[in-house]
Scaffold this motif. Structure first.
Motif, PDB file in Angstrom:
ATOM      1  N   UNK A   1       8.011   6.254   6.623  1.00 17.94           N
ATOM      2  CA  UNK A   1       7.752   7.616   5.620  1.00 17.94           C
ATOM      3  C   UNK A   1       9.219   8.212   5.395  1.00 17.94           C
ATOM      4  N   UNK A   2       9.458   7.949   4.046  1.00 14.14           N
ATOM      5  CA  UNK A   2      10.698   8.472   3.461  1.00 14.14           C
ATOM      6  C   UNK A   2      10.539   9.760   2.665  1.00 14.14           C
ATOM      7  N   UNK A   3      11.372  10.672   2.847  1.00 17.74           N
ATOM      8  CA  UNK A   3      11.015  11.822   1.991  1.00 17.74           C
ATOM      9  C   UNK A   3      11.765  11.666   0.460  1.00 17.74           C
ATOM     10  N   UNK A   4      12.728  10.637   0.706  1.00 14.02           N
ATOM     11  CA  UNK A   4      13.718  10.471  -0.425  1.00 14.02           C
ATOM     12  C   UNK A   4      13.065   9.358  -1.349  1.00 14.02           C
ATOM     13  N   UNK A   5      12.635   9.510  -2.666  1.00 10.33           N
ATOM     14  CA  UNK A   5      12.157   8.612  -3.662  1.00 10.33           C
ATOM     15  C   UNK A   5      13.015   7.532  -3.811  1.00 10.33           C
TER      16      UNK A   5
ATOM     17  N   UNK B   1       0.778  -1.211   0.017  1.00  5.35           N
ATOM     18  CA  UNK B   1      -0.141  -0.052  -0.018  1.00  5.35           C
ATOM     19  C   UNK B   1       0.716   1.184   0.141  1.00  5.35           C
ATOM     20  N   UNK B   2       0.378   2.302  -0.755  1.00  9.36           N
ATOM     21  CA  UNK B   2       1.146   3.476  -0.864  1.00  9.36           C
ATOM     22  C   UNK B   2       0.143   4.913  -0.229  1.00  9.36           C
ATOM     23  N   UNK B   3       1.201   5.603   0.384  1.00 10.60           N
ATOM     24  CA  UNK B   3       0.480   6.865   0.785  1.00 10.60           C
ATOM     25  C   UNK B   3       1.506   7.806   0.671  1.00 10.60           C
ATOM     26  N   UNK B   4       0.889   9.160   0.882  1.00  8.28           N
ATOM     27  CA  UNK B   4       1.856  10.247   1.571  1.00  8.28           C
ATOM     28  C   UNK B   4       1.113  11.073   2.618  1.00  8.28           C
TER      29      UNK B   4
ATOM     30  N   UNK C   1       7.005  10.690   1.664  1.00  9.81           N
ATOM     31  CA  UNK C   1       7.361  12.336   1.496  1.00  9.81           C
ATOM     32  C   UNK C   1       6.136  12.859   2.090  1.00  9.81           C
ATOM     33  N   UNK C   2       6.068  14.365   1.932  1.00  7.63           N
ATOM     34  CA  UNK C   2       4.750  14.964   2.502  1.00  7.63           C
ATOM     35  C   UNK C   2       4.554  15.964   1.415  1.00  7.63           C
ATOM     36  N   UNK C   3       3.193  16.423   1.409  1.00  7.78           N
ATOM     37  CA  UNK C   3       2.812  17.434   0.487  1.00  7.78           C
ATOM     38  C   UNK C   3       3.684  18.472   0.202  1.00  7.78           C
ATOM     39  N   UNK C   4       4.085  18.965   1.067  1.00  3.98           N
ATOM     40  CA  UNK C   4       4.961  20.665   0.590  1.00  3.98           C
ATOM     41  C   UNK C   4       6.170  19.876  -0.179  1.00  3.98           C
ATOM     42  N   UNK C   5       6.817  18.526   0.298  1.00  8.42           N
ATOM     43  CA  UNK C   5       8.125  18.389  -0.073  1.00  8.42           C
ATOM     44  C   UNK C   5       7.902  17.937  -1.522  1.00  8.42           C
ATOM     45  N   UNK C   6       6.977  17.372  -2.044  1.00 13.24           N
ATOM     46  CA  UNK C   6       6.612  16.859  -3.310  1.00 13.24           C
ATOM     47  C   UNK C   6       6.578  18.200  -4.259  1.00 13.24           C
ATOM     48  N   UNK C   7       5.575  19.113  -3.535  1.00 12.02           N
ATOM     49  CA  UNK C   7       5.401  20.424  -4.291  1.00 12.02           C
ATOM     50  C   UNK C   7       6.649  21.141  -4.692  1.00 12.02           C
ATOM     51  N   UNK C   8       7.613  21.309  -3.625  1.00 18.42           N
ATOM     52  CA  UNK C   8       8.782  21.937  -3.682  1.00 18.42           C
ATOM     53  C   UNK C   8       9.563  21.130  -4.698  1.00 18.42           C
TER      54      UNK C   8
ATOM     55  N   UNK D   1      -2.362   9.838   4.695  1.00 20.39           N
ATOM     56  CA  UNK D   1      -2.043   9.949   5.947  1.00 20.39           C
ATOM     57  C   UNK D   1      -2.094  11.434   6.129  1.00 20.39           C
ATOM     58  N   UNK D   2      -2.614  12.263   7.312  1.00 20.15           N
ATOM     59  CA  UNK D   2      -2.590  13.280   7.741  1.00 20.15           C
ATOM     60  C   UNK D   2      -1.693  13.460   9.182  1.00 20.15           C
TER      61      UNK D   2
END
Length: 270
Positions: A215-219, A16-19, A236-243, A42-43
């Motif tokens: 939860x890794x930020x690095x792909x 399963x995959x989430x952010x 990752x997190x929403x803001x990190x992916x957007x950045x 995930x919130x």
């Protein structure tokens, strides 16, 4: 995917995959993300300024759209757990648990809500309930609740077997930044010691039929561990992916325009 289907998918060992949502507050964002092929969302309330009402709004929009939600609470305390499930979330992630007492409090709140106090403690320790109707009601009322326990430090890993003995745990969550920091090398995930530690956690949990998430930020890390034993990847997190996406776009546009501006992720870190 309803609450029970998320639980079923976890117990079947599906990948399963989430952010992690950390900055997006407008429920409109939730609708956009719900259209992507995530398995759940995930919130994060531990490292973000979300209010209870903002989390409730996100949960309701996502769940109504068929996207299960797991909420990472600020601290491993029972009243945060009950609020999460009162809002309609599918699961709770209790961060940075190190003791049996902390984990028992989380499991009690998730499995026995709304019963509290002495009767709840007795039900956890002896499986005695005020009556059969109470037992059956609580089981039905809390059916499908996913419980994730954060194992994010050396003391937590050392106590992992006793923590798993509590029961009622569906997923152990590895917090790589916190875990590597407690090991003395913050965010150095390529070190063999870190690799061995993650594999040790996976092995212990697999022996108890408990799934493992991280939860890794690095792909590259998310891809690596998705192929090597982790069943739940919270990337990752929403803001990190957007950045990162805008960084790639701006680098390409600036290069075409002959501008020498280079933006690194650390320049725009939050």
């Amino acid at each position: 995917m309803t609450n029970n289907k998320l639980m079923q998918s976890i117990h079947k060992g599906e990948r399963l995959v989430s952010t992690m949502l950390s900055r997006m507050r407008n429920p409109g964002w939730a609708r956009i993300l719900a259209e992507l092929p995530f398995d759940f969302m995930t919130i994060d309330m531990e490292h973000s300024p979300y209010s209870d009402s903002e989390v409730s709004n996100l949960v309701n929009v996502l769940e109504a759209g068929g996207m299960p939600t797991v909420v990472r609470i600020p601290r491993p305390e029972w009243h945060f757990v009950t609020r999460v499930f009162d809002s309609g979330a599918s699961g709770v992630l209790a961060p940075y648990c190190e003791t049996v007492e902390e984990v028992s409090e989380i499991v009690r709140a998730a499995r026995l809500r709304p019963m509290k106090g002495r009767f709840a403690d007795r039900a956890m320790t002896t499986r005695e309930f005020p009556g059969d109707k109470t037992r059956d009601h609580l089981a039905e009322f809390n059916a499908g609740h996913v419980v994730m326990i954060g194992i994010e430090s050396i003391p937590a890993v050392e106590n992992l077997e006793a923590i798993l003995d509590v029961g009622g745990i569906d997923v152990v969550f590895i917090g790589p930044a916190d875990l590597s920091t407690s090991m003395g090398f913050p965010r150095e995930y390529d070190r063999p010691e870190f690799d061995a530690m993650v594999r040790h956690i996976i092995e212990k949990c697999t022996d108890r039929n408990v799934q493992v998430a991280a939860n890794f930020a690095e792909l590259d890390q998310s891809v690596k561990w998705a192929s090597e034993g982790l069943n739940l990847i919270i990337h990752a997190m929403d803001f990190r992916v957007l950045q990162e996406k805008f960084k790639d776009i701006l680098d390409e546009i600036n290069a075409a325009a002959g501008k020498s501006i280079a933006i690194s992720a650390t320049d725009i870190d939050i």
